[in-house]
Every structure is written in structure tokens, then in C-alpha cells.
Design an enzyme around this catalytic site. Structure first.
Site, PDB file in Angstrom:
ATOM      1  N   ARG A 106       0.883  -1.184   0.000  1.00 48.37           N
ATOM      2  CA  ARG A 106       0.000   0.000   0.000  1.00 48.37           C
ATOM      3  C   ARG A 106       0.917   1.230   0.000  1.00 48.37           C
ATOM      4  O   ARG A 106       1.709   1.419   0.919  1.00 48.37           O
ATOM      5  CB  ARG A 106      -0.897   0.008   1.234  1.00 48.37           C
ATOM      6  CG  ARG A 106      -1.608   1.338   1.431  1.00 48.37           C
ATOM      7  CD  ARG A 106      -2.701   1.265   2.452  1.00 48.37           C
ATOM      8  NE  ARG A 106      -3.868   0.589   1.898  1.00 48.37           N
ATOM      9  CZ  ARG A 106      -5.085   0.617   2.434  1.00 48.37           C
ATOM     10  NH1 ARG A 106      -5.306   1.286   3.545  1.00 48.37           N
ATOM     11  NH2 ARG A 106      -6.088  -0.031   1.863  1.00 48.37           N
ATOM     12  N   HIS A 133      -7.290   0.699  -6.417  1.00 44.93           N
ATOM     13  CA  HIS A 133      -7.494  -0.182  -5.250  1.00 44.93           C
ATOM     14  C   HIS A 133      -8.159  -1.473  -5.755  1.00 44.93           C
ATOM     15  O   HIS A 133      -9.322  -1.744  -5.453  1.00 44.93           O
ATOM     16  CB  HIS A 133      -8.370   0.545  -4.222  1.00 44.93           C
ATOM     17  CG  HIS A 133      -8.335  -0.064  -2.857  1.00 44.93           C
ATOM     18  ND1 HIS A 133      -7.541  -1.152  -2.521  1.00 44.93           N
ATOM     19  CD2 HIS A 133      -9.008   0.276  -1.707  1.00 44.93           C
ATOM     20  CE1 HIS A 133      -7.729  -1.447  -1.254  1.00 44.93           C
ATOM     21  NE2 HIS A 133      -8.608  -0.608  -0.735  1.00 44.93           N
ATOM     22  N   GLN A 136     -10.083  -4.090  -3.488  1.00 44.75           N
ATOM     23  CA  GLN A 136     -11.382  -3.628  -2.993  1.00 44.75           C
ATOM     24  C   GLN A 136     -12.482  -3.897  -4.014  1.00 44.75           C
ATOM     25  O   GLN A 136     -13.552  -4.418  -3.681  1.00 44.75           O
ATOM     26  CB  GLN A 136     -11.306  -2.116  -2.708  1.00 44.75           C
ATOM     27  CG  GLN A 136     -12.602  -1.548  -2.194  1.00 44.75           C
ATOM     28  CD  GLN A 136     -12.948  -2.085  -0.824  1.00 44.75           C
ATOM     29  OE1 GLN A 136     -12.130  -2.016   0.084  1.00 44.75           O
ATOM     30  NE2 GLN A 136     -14.145  -2.627  -0.646  1.00 44.75           N
ATOM     31  N   ASP A 222     -17.193   7.119  -1.605  1.00 44.81           N
ATOM     32  CA  ASP A 222     -15.987   6.956  -0.787  1.00 44.81           C
ATOM     33  C   ASP A 222     -15.716   8.300  -0.123  1.00 44.81           C
ATOM     34  O   ASP A 222     -16.355   9.309  -0.457  1.00 44.81           O
ATOM     35  CB  ASP A 222     -14.822   6.524  -1.708  1.00 44.81           C
ATOM     36  CG  ASP A 222     -13.551   6.164  -0.953  1.00 44.81           C
ATOM     37  OD1 ASP A 222     -13.600   6.006   0.281  1.00 44.81           O
ATOM     38  OD2 ASP A 222     -12.499   6.042  -1.613  1.00 44.81           O
ATOM     39  N   CYS A 262     -16.271   1.330   0.437  1.00 46.63           N
ATOM     40  CA  CYS A 262     -15.091   0.512   0.775  1.00 46.63           C
ATOM     41  C   CYS A 262     -14.725   0.602   2.242  1.00 46.63           C
ATOM     42  O   CYS A 262     -14.040  -0.281   2.752  1.00 46.63           O
ATOM     43  CB  CYS A 262     -13.911   0.922  -0.107  1.00 46.63           C
ATOM     44  SG  CYS A 262     -13.368   2.628   0.157  1.00 46.63           S
ATOM     45  N   ARG A 290     -13.267  -9.061   1.393  1.00 47.26           N
ATOM     46  CA  ARG A 290     -11.848  -8.782   1.142  1.00 47.26           C
ATOM     47  C   ARG A 290     -11.028 -10.023   1.508  1.00 47.26           C
ATOM     48  O   ARG A 290     -10.102 -10.423   0.802  1.00 47.26           O
ATOM     49  CB  ARG A 290     -11.362  -7.586   1.987  1.00 47.26           C
ATOM     50  CG  ARG A 290     -11.940  -6.234   1.589  1.00 47.26           C
ATOM     51  CD  ARG A 290     -11.376  -5.738   0.277  1.00 47.26           C
ATOM     52  NE  ARG A 290      -9.920  -5.613   0.275  1.00 47.26           N
ATOM     53  CZ  ARG A 290      -9.235  -4.577   0.762  1.00 47.26           C
ATOM     54  NH1 ARG A 290      -9.860  -3.544   1.289  1.00 47.26           N
ATOM     55  NH2 ARG A 290      -7.908  -4.558   0.691  1.00 47.26           N
TER      56      ARG A 290
HETATM   57  N1  NVA Z   1      -9.946   6.487  -1.333  1.00 43.33           N
HETATM   58  C1  NVA Z   1      -9.564   6.087   0.009  1.00 43.33           C
HETATM   59  C2  NVA Z   1      -9.759   4.606   0.192  1.00 43.33           C
HETATM   60  C3  NVA Z   1      -9.415   4.087   1.551  1.00 43.33           C
HETATM   61  C4  NVA Z   1      -9.597   2.600   1.659  1.00 43.33           C
HETATM   62  C5  NVA Z   1      -8.123   6.485   0.254  1.00 43.33           C
HETATM   63  O1  NVA Z   1      -7.305   6.306  -0.648  1.00 43.33           O
HETATM   64  O2  NVA Z   1      -7.830   6.992   1.339  1.00 43.33           O
HETATM   65  N1   CP Z   2     -11.186  -0.447   2.422  1.00 45.45           N
HETATM   66  C1   CP Z   2      -9.924  -0.480   2.851  1.00 45.45           C
HETATM   67  O1   CP Z   2      -8.968  -0.719   2.093  1.00 45.45           O
HETATM   68  O2   CP Z   2      -9.777  -0.287   4.192  1.00 45.45           O
HETATM   69  P1   CP Z   2      -8.439  -0.042   5.005  1.00 45.45           P
HETATM   70  O3   CP Z   2      -7.921   1.316   4.640  1.00 45.45           O
HETATM   71  O4   CP Z   2      -8.851  -0.141   6.451  1.00 45.45           O
HETATM   72  O5   CP Z   2      -7.439  -1.103   4.644  1.00 45.45           O
END
Ligand code: NVA
Ligand code: CP
Length: 309
Positions: A106, A133, A136, A222, A262, A290
Site C-alpha cells: 500500500r 485499489h 477492494q 468513498d 469501501c 476482502r
Molecule cells: N480512497 C480512500 C480509500 C481508503 C480505503 C483512500 O485512498 O484513502
Molecule cells: N477499504 C480499505 O482498504 O480499508 P483499510 O484502509 O482499512 O485497509
């Protein structure tokens, strides 16, 4: 001579046929897990998870999933590894991939995970980047499939920021042949190049979110401010104020439409509490799935098309 490993860096890295396979394996793996029936095809394998941003679901689902498949998982983050002190990502990839069997990352720019993958001896999975992502959306589509069957020809309404999760829905629409209605505030529109789309056939943009919601099978949104964009938070709160998914939007969707998110969610911002906590919401199934889709994904990347008994 070693073969290049197969990576999962964005949704369109897999074909429709590969998704059919992974979703079928997900169903099998999930049912077995629900019966408390052990399944350890990845015995003795090691997953390394690298986090440059926060996470609850991604860490938990990958770590628990790897244990459940018989392997082990190691957590690294930027704060207390050499990654945060300027070691080149190419060097980190060489070292980490000599000590492990599969890596999940990540991070920020997609280019970081691509550079890592280009120097990795083992499969690399995208656990979220600024652009995408994919794990997800794999879980979200599986959630639809297990309730309703194929997603082909259905309509997803995306309300809010055209972020990493939105880009991934758009890629998924091309791979699995469904439609996405997108409604974002002016200035936050989809950038097809950033989303790495082949064309504009599978999505339509709407200025009014109610128009996007009309006739949708899935309504999803989101956070207004994704990780890494915190400096824009105040401005975004104002710009997105008219883009909350509420009960009126759910009412104009198709009968049987579901709400997806998500998570983590902000009630009263991108979604009204009555929607996310209401009867059309499937957010907890999405989160649980997931775990199951990623187990099928790791099995596929490491073992290929194994037949489960
Ligand atoms: N769009 C959000 C998703 C978190 C799972 C982010 O990137 O923070
Ligand atoms: N939806 C998702 O990826 O959650 P986290 O940021 O908690 O991993």
C-alpha cells in the site's frame, strides 16, 4: 532462467476469464472456511505486507488470509523500516523478494509499486495506491455476484471523488462489461488517462448526482479526502457538500439496488447514516469478502489454477 512472476497491480491486469476463475475459487474457499474446514495450500509460504499509509481492513484481511491458507505474514511500514529512510524501492524489492514468496504493498504513486514489481522475484499485489485499489473492487464485485449473479450489463453509480476506488470501478467496467455513472463536483472529474482506460464506452458523467443514481443497481461512494490529500480537506468539504449519498438517491435507483462503500466511512459527509446503516447497505459483506477474494487471489498468483477438492 526464471520466469517473470505474475503481479496484480491494477484491475485490468486480469482478464474476464481470470476473474471468473478467481471468483469461483473465492466461493469455494469461503464455503470451506465457513465450515471450519482447514485449507493450507500455502503452507510454509511467507507474505510480506508493506504499508506506507494507514489500514485496518487491508492489513487484517491479508494477514488473517495468509494464516488461514497455512502461511505466515510479516508487516513492514515506512516508519520503522529502511523504506522510510530513502532506501531505493528497487533495492528493497530485490531484498524483500529474496526472503518471501509474495508481497502486498500500500503506497502513494502507482509508479512506486510498478518499480517494486519490476525488481521483484515474486508476485506483487496492489493493496491501494493513489490511482487504484483493485482488491477492494474485486471484493465489491464478488459481493454483487454472490447476491445477484453476473454483473455484466448492470449499472454502478459512483457519487463523489474520482479517486483510486472510482478509477478501479471504471477499469472493472471495461474488463467485466458493465456501466458506471459518475457524478463528481466540477474540478474533480474522471481523468481517463490516470484511470488507464481503453476508452469512454463504459462510463457516463453526470453533473447532478440524482441523474447518476437513476436506474443504478449499485450506488457507491468513498471519502471526500483520500489518504495523501489531507491538505485539501477543508476545500473538499465545501466542494463536495452536494454529493452525499442519501435516501432520495437510493429511491431513484433500481428496485433491489444496493449501497456499497469501501470503508472507512464518514456518516453525514459522503453518505447519510440512514443509507449506510439501512437495509440496502452491504458494506459489512464487502469488508468480509476482502478476506475471501484475497485468499483466492494469493492462491492463483502462487499456484495457478489449482482444483480444490
Ligand atoms: N480512497 C480512500 C480509500 C481508503 C480505503 C483512500 O485512498 O484513502
Ligand atoms: N477499504 C480499505 O482498504 O480499508 P483499510 O484502509 O482499512 O485497509
Amino acid at each position: 532462467m526464471s520466469l517473470a512472476p505474475k503481479h496484480y497491480l491494477q484491475f485490468n491486469d486480469f482478464t474476464r476469464d481470470e476473474y471468473d476463475w478467481v471468483f469461483e475459487r473465492t466461493r469455494w474457499i469461503k464455503e470451506k472456511f465457513k465450515r471450519y474446514d482447514p485449507y493450507h495450500p500455502l503452507f510454509d509460504r511467507t507474505l510480506v505486507m508493506i504499508f506506507e499509509k494507514a489500514s485496518t481492513r487491508t492489513r487484517l484481511s491479508f494477514e488473517a488470509g495468509m494464516h488461514q491458507l497455512g502461511g505466515s505474514a510479516i508487516y513492514l511500514n515506512t516508519r520503522d523500516s529502511q523504506l522510510g529512510r530513502g532506501e531505493p524501492v528497487e533495492d528493497a524489492a530485490q531484498v524483500i523478494s529474496r526472503m518471501s514468496d509474495i508481497v502486498m504493498i500500500r503506497t502513494f504513486e502507482q509508479s512506486i509499486i510498478e518499480r517494486f514489481a519490476a525488481n521483484s522475484r515474486v508476485p506483487v499485489i496492489n493493496g491501494l495506491t493513489n490511482e487504484y485499489h483493485p482488491c477492494q473492487i474485486m471484493a465489491d464485485i464478488y459481493t454483487w455476484i454472490e447476491r445477484n449473479g453476473s454483473i455484466q450489463g448492470k449499472t454502478v453509480a459512483w457519487i463523489g471523488d474520482s479517486n483510486n476506488v472510482c478509477n478501479t470501478w471504471l477499469q472493472a467496467a471495461e474488463v467485466l462489461d458493465f456501466n458506471v455513472h459518475v457524478s463528481t463536483p466540477a474540478g474533480y472529474e474522471v481523468e481517463p488517462e490516470r484511470a488507464n482506460l481503453y476508452g469512454t464506452d463504459h462510463f457516463e458523467q453526470f453533473a447532478d448526482p440524482m441523474d447518476a443514481a437513476r436506474g443504478a443497481d449499485i450506488i457507491t461512494t468513498d471519502v471526500w479526502t483520500s489518504m495523501g490529500f489531507e491538505a485539501e480537506n477543508e476545500e473538499r468539504m465545501k466542494d463536495f457538500a452536494d454529493f452525499q449519498v442519501d435516501a432520495d438517491m437510493m429511491r431513484v435507483a433500481n428496485a433491489g439496488a444496493v449501497f456499497m462503500h469501501c470503508l472507512p466511512a464518514h456518516r453525514g459527509e459522503e453518505v447519510a447514516a440512514e443509507v449506510i446503516d439501512g437495509p440496502q447497505s452491504v458494506v459489512w459483506d464487502e469488508a468480509e469478502n476482502r478476506l475471501h477474494v484475497q485468499k483466492a487471489l494469493m492462491e492463483y498468483l502462487l499456484l495457478g489454477r489449482v482444483e480444490g477438492k
